[in-house]
Design a protein around this motif. Structure first.
Motif, short mmCIF file in Angstrom:
data_model
loop_
_atom_site.label_atom_id
_atom_site.label_comp_id
_atom_site.label_asym_id
_atom_site.label_seq_id
_atom_site.Cartn_x
_atom_site.Cartn_y
_atom_site.Cartn_z
N GLN A 165 10.64 -33.20 -13.75
CA GLN A 165 10.15 -33.23 -12.37
C GLN A 165 10.07 -34.67 -11.85
OE1 GLN A 165 9.10 -30.13 -10.80
NE2 GLN A 165 9.27 -31.35 -8.94
N THR A 166 9.55 -35.56 -12.67
CA THR A 166 9.42 -36.96 -12.28
C THR A 166 10.78 -37.59 -12.02
OG1 THR A 166 7.47 -37.15 -13.66
CG2 THR A 166 8.52 -39.22 -13.06
N ILE A 171 0.61 -27.65 -15.90
CA ILE A 171 1.85 -28.43 -16.04
C ILE A 171 2.25 -28.95 -14.66
CG2 ILE A 171 4.29 -28.37 -16.72
CD1 ILE A 171 3.63 -26.14 -18.68
N PHE A 172 2.43 -30.24 -14.56
CA PHE A 172 2.81 -30.84 -13.28
C PHE A 172 4.33 -30.80 -13.15
CE2 PHE A 172 -1.47 -32.13 -13.93
CZ PHE A 172 -2.02 -32.09 -12.66
N GLY A 173 4.80 -29.59 -12.93
CA GLY A 173 6.24 -29.38 -12.78
C GLY A 173 6.48 -28.06 -12.07
N ARG A 199 3.62 -27.94 -9.34
CA ARG A 199 2.49 -27.71 -10.24
C ARG A 199 2.39 -26.22 -10.59
NH1 ARG A 199 -3.74 -29.35 -9.02
NH2 ARG A 199 -3.83 -27.18 -8.38
N GLU A 251 7.43 -31.86 -17.13
CA GLU A 251 6.87 -32.89 -16.25
C GLU A 251 7.82 -34.08 -16.11
OE1 GLU A 251 2.86 -33.91 -17.28
OE2 GLU A 251 2.14 -31.87 -16.88
#
Ligand SMILES: [Fe+2]
Length: 422
Positions: free
Chosen positions: A367-368, A195-197, A321, A364
């Motif tokens: 986060q973005t 997970i990109f968070g 991440r 994600e």
């Protein structure tokens, strides 16, 4: 002395969360020391994954690679997965059985107690090279974590200041672990989810019973979890752990229709499944609770969604991440039909799960959206402001404030300064 990281928490009840906490790499670095290597107990593995002498597995505490193994006297050990020679990752396998650990770099060999046993060419060749005379391999031992198990759940800590495990968990969490691990379990399989968070966004997600009935169409539409059902969120005395629970079939049509009015993308009474067997709840407890999401600070979630059981371990990679490591299990006395049912219901969760896929995506997308808004704050007021306490409704996010009350304590963040929320 550690430096106090700088971050402003404007309200003493933690109803504002500064977005920088999810983005700032220096805070992430500090968390590795103060939280994952601080006075917390971190979930490592289940006893059922290591049934035999010599069984081992690789895991992580925050970002630190850790090796867990069962010794020849049946005791469990956990070590930093790092050779004491030159820092090589000692074990690269995810899981296995071995009488010892041999570093791939220079073949230094350790026994299952982490003791160095052999170094190749100790005396060099023809009297030249090799180890110095005062080198004593008895002095070389892998960096060991303190571990404690409860009901077959293995936790580890780096700190000698941690409370005893059962004090750390507290009676509310112990009750749920007793309930979930009421008989021996067997492992059904694993999934891994990148997970990109930030890792805390996932902790927020599992302490947010409110989103469960609003983000997840599968939950709301097919009735596994609706905000109109009987349920709530139990907190331990310090608010750091959370137990979200509900009972399916307890909502009446009127409350559901009114509550979900205008939310066709979440609750749509016209949708049905051709095969409803996957939704079936086969009663396994003396209560009417059909879902429990137990989140233990800082790195684990224990799940019962009907008959789907698993642990979800949070492993950090960087400030933005993380990896979720899913371990699915059933009970050792399950018959083939029950195992099949649990595996069917395992499709609810995991990286592509009918429910959980949306959680990874939500983390994600937060986060973005906050990355360049670090001086702003999240507003956490659903369920009420002020005192952090157990909730008797699912329409709440108070457990998130509980998480940050302990988080700020460990991180040394002052809360409730007179700064104004933006
Ligand atoms: Fe969710």
């Amino acid at each position: 002395m550690q430096n106090e990281p700088q971050l402003t928490w404007p309200t003493s009840d933690l109803s504002r969360i500064p977005y920088a906490v999810y983005c700032d790499p220096t805070i992430y670095e500090e968390e590795q020391d103060r939280i994952f290597r601080g006075p917390t107990w971190n979930y490592l593995a289940l006893d059922a994954e290591l049934p035999k002498k010599g069984d081992f597995l690789s895991t992580k505490v925050g970002e630190t690679p850790v090796l867990v193994c069962r010794d020849n006297d049946n005791s469990l050990h956990a070590f930093v997965n790092r050779c004491m020679h030159r820092g090589m990752l000692l074990c690269r396998e995810r899981q296995g059985n071995s009488p010892n650990f041999i570093c791939p770099y220079h073949q230094w060999t350790y026994d299952l107690k982490g003791q160095l046993r052999a170094v190749p060419f100790p005396k060099g060749v023809n009297g030249e090279g090799g180890l110095p005379k005062d080198f004593d391999r008895k002095n070389i031992h892998l960096h060991e974590l303190k571990i404690e198990s409860y009901k077959g759940v293995i936790f580890g800590t780096f700190s000698n200041k941690s409370e005893p495990l059962l004090d750390y968990l507290g009676p509310e969490v112990i009750y749920e672990i007793d309930r979930l691990f009421h008989k021996p379990v067997h492992i059904l399989g694993y999934q891994r989810q990148r997970i990109f968070g930030n890792w805390k966004l996932y902790n927020d997600n599992v302490r947010d019973p409110n989103h469960g009935g609003l983000l997840h169409m599968f939950h709301a539409t097919f009735g596994l979890y609706r905000l109109s059902q009987k349920g709530g969120a139990k907190l331990d005395a310090r608010g750091r752990h959370n137990i979200t629970w509900n009972a399916l079939g307890t909502d009446d049509e009127k409350t559901t229709e009114e509550g979900y009015e205008g939310t066709k993308n979440v609750y749509n009474a016209k949708f049905h499944l051709k095969d409803m067997s996957m939704l079936q709840n086969r009663t396994e407890h003396d209560d009417d609770v059909t879902l429990v999401i137990l989140s233990v600070f800082p790195n684990v979630v224990f799940q019962q969604i009907s008959n789907s059981l698993c642990t979800r371990q949070i492993r950090t990679d960087s400030n933005n991440r993380m990896e979720l490591y899913w371990t699915y299990f059933g009970y050792a006395d399950d018959d083939e039909d029950m195992t099949r049912h649990r595996l069917d219901q395992a499709n609810l969760v995991g990286p592509g799960g009918l429910i959980s896929m949306e959680d990874g995506e939500a983390v994600e997308l937060v986060q973005t959206a906050v990355q360049r808004e670090q001086d702003k704050h999240a507003t956490v007021e659903i369920g009420g402001k002020g005192k952090i306490k157990t909730q008797k409704s699912l329409v709440t996010e108070v457990p998130i404030r509980g998480f940050y009350s302990y988080y700020c304590e460990l991180m040394g963040f002052p809360v409730g300064s007179d700064a104004t929320a933006k």
